[in-house]
Design an enzyme around this catalytic site. Structure first.
Site, PDB file in Angstrom:
ATOM      1  N   LYS A  83       0.843  -1.217   0.000  1.00 32.34           N
ATOM      2  CA  LYS A  83       0.000   0.000   0.000  1.00 32.34           C
ATOM      3  C   LYS A  83       0.870   1.256   0.000  1.00 32.34           C
ATOM      4  CE  LYS A  83      -4.183  -2.030   1.767  1.00 32.34           C
ATOM      5  NZ  LYS A  83      -3.637  -3.347   2.226  1.00 32.34           N
ATOM      6  N   TYR A  89      10.568   8.981  -5.817  1.00 32.23           N
ATOM      7  CA  TYR A  89      11.868   8.294  -5.684  1.00 32.23           C
ATOM      8  C   TYR A  89      11.722   7.039  -4.824  1.00 32.23           C
ATOM      9  CZ  TYR A  89      16.384   7.120  -3.720  1.00 32.23           C
ATOM     10  OH  TYR A  89      17.476   6.417  -3.291  1.00 32.23           O
ATOM     11  N   GLN A 197     -13.862 -10.259   8.081  1.00 30.57           N
ATOM     12  CA  GLN A 197     -14.313  -8.857   8.174  1.00 30.57           C
ATOM     13  C   GLN A 197     -15.822  -8.709   8.023  1.00 30.57           C
ATOM     14  OE1 GLN A 197     -11.874  -5.738   6.288  1.00 30.57           O
ATOM     15  NE2 GLN A 197     -10.338  -7.318   5.875  1.00 30.57           N
TER      16      GLN A 197
HETATM   17  P1  BMP Z   1      -8.672 -10.966   5.880  1.00 25.88           P
HETATM   18  O1  BMP Z   1      -9.504 -11.808   4.898  1.00 25.88           O
HETATM   19  O2  BMP Z   1      -7.832 -11.795   6.796  1.00 25.88           O
HETATM   20  O3  BMP Z   1      -9.470  -9.928   6.581  1.00 25.88           O
HETATM   21  O4  BMP Z   1      -7.571 -10.206   5.000  1.00 25.88           O
HETATM   22  C1  BMP Z   1      -7.885  -9.179   4.120  1.00 25.88           C
HETATM   23  C2  BMP Z   1      -6.657  -8.744   3.371  1.00 25.88           C
HETATM   24  O5  BMP Z   1      -7.014  -7.725   2.468  1.00 25.88           O
HETATM   25  C3  BMP Z   1      -5.525  -8.202   4.239  1.00 25.88           C
HETATM   26  O6  BMP Z   1      -4.315  -8.627   3.656  1.00 25.88           O
HETATM   27  C4  BMP Z   1      -5.642  -6.689   4.117  1.00 25.88           C
HETATM   28  O7  BMP Z   1      -4.395  -6.040   4.140  1.00 25.88           O
HETATM   29  C5  BMP Z   1      -6.258  -6.537   2.725  1.00 25.88           C
HETATM   30  N1  BMP Z   1      -7.127  -5.364   2.574  1.00 25.88           N
HETATM   31  C6  BMP Z   1      -8.245  -5.201   3.359  1.00 25.88           C
HETATM   32  O8  BMP Z   1      -8.566  -6.003   4.221  1.00 25.88           O
HETATM   33  N2  BMP Z   1      -9.023  -4.091   3.128  1.00 25.88           N
HETATM   34  C7  BMP Z   1      -8.715  -3.152   2.199  1.00 25.88           C
HETATM   35  O9  BMP Z   1      -9.458  -2.214   2.048  1.00 25.88           O
HETATM   36  C8  BMP Z   1      -7.581  -3.332   1.418  1.00 25.88           C
HETATM   37  C9  BMP Z   1      -6.792  -4.452   1.612  1.00 25.88           C
HETATM   38  O10 BMP Z   1      -5.718  -4.640   0.880  1.00 25.88           O
END
Ligand code: BMP
Length: 244
Positions: A83, A89, A197
């Site tokens: 991200k 640079y 999530q």
């Molecule tokens: P998980 O299914 O364990 O919640 O993982 C989600 C993944 O997606 C993590 O690697 C997180 O960095 C990435 N991610 C996210 O959850 N929400 C975003 O908005 C952007 C992401 O890259």
């Protein structure tokens, strides 16, 4: 024109009939590299790509990851999720290190803007013929504060400068729908937020995404293969509905 990265990831998705990108964020206490190797072995036929996050990069180091990627480079596309949000640079040096380690694509924030920011990343991407994925909205609630008000501009940046894809949240599918309407088939849409999530598996695909990014539901499962199969069955139902 379709870029090399887009072609590769779509070819893999087609061959494996999988819309899953594994998000791997484990760190050393759990022997991250060993676990990643085991998952890459056992999930070969179920995943299109593997997205590796900062906790793993910082604990395993780029050398360890380089060997891992080299071992599985014909099986998966590898995405470096740093991200990025720095000046040109620093972005270009970071991208070069990641691409040289074998990553096929790098995830960057779009809100840094192009001139003196994203341009460094796009230069390296063009030079080494790799991929760029831009975050246009995030799955957590706080994304509403600063990122979401700019989502249309962020998609426009991704389109204008020829990014391969964007990240948009399966937790707010109206945003994924908006992105799809704007980008049609010019950008791959990758959606995190399903499983741990809270969004149901398939929520991103139902809204028009190409891939779902899934981490802990699979990496933390006592049976990752069974979990991947469960997700794929749900994806299959949704893709069949989409085709009607
Ligand atoms: P998980 O299914 O364990 O919640 O993982 C989600 C993944 O997606 C993590 O690697 C997180 O960095 C990435 N991610 C996210 O959850 N929400 C975003 O908005 C952007 C992401 O890259």
């Amino acid at each position: 024109m379709e870029s090399g990265f887009r072609k590769r990831i779509l070819k893999k998705a087609f061959e494996k009939n999988s819309r899953i990108i594994l998000a791997f964020d484990d760190h050393d206490e759990d022997d991250a590299l060993g676990k990643l190797n085991t998952l890459c072995e056992s999930l070969r036929e179920h995943l299109t790509g593997v997205k590796i996050g900062l906790p793993t990069m910082l604990s395993a180091g780029l050398n360890g990851l380089r060997m891992m990627i080299n071992r599985f480079k014909d099986e998966y596309v590898f995405i470096a999720d740093v991200k990025m949000a720095d000046i040109s640079y620093v972005n270009s040096v970071t991208a070069r290190l990641l691409y040289e380690a074998g990553f096929d694509a790098v995830v960057s924030h779009g809100f840094i803007g192009y001139e003196g920011g994203l341009d460094g990343l796009f230069r390296e991407t063009g030079r080494l013929a790799r991929g760029v994925i831009i975050v246009v909205s995030m799955s957590h609630v706080g994304s509403r504060e600063f990122i979401d008000p700019g989502v249309e501009k962020l998609v426009q940046v991704a389109l204008t400068y020829g990014a391969d894809g964007v990240v948009a949240p399966a937790t707010r599918t109206q945003i994924v729908e908006k992105v799809k309407k704007m980008a049609e088939n010019s950008l791959l849409i990758m959606t995190p937020g399903v499983g741990v999530q809270g969004a149901p598996y398939g929520a991103g695909l139902s809204a028009g995404a190409d891939f779902e990014i899934i981490g802990r539901s699979i990496t933390g499962s006592p049976n990752p293969v069974e979990k991947a199969l469960e997700v794929r069955r749900q994806h299959g139902r949704i893709l069949a509905q989409r085709a009607c």
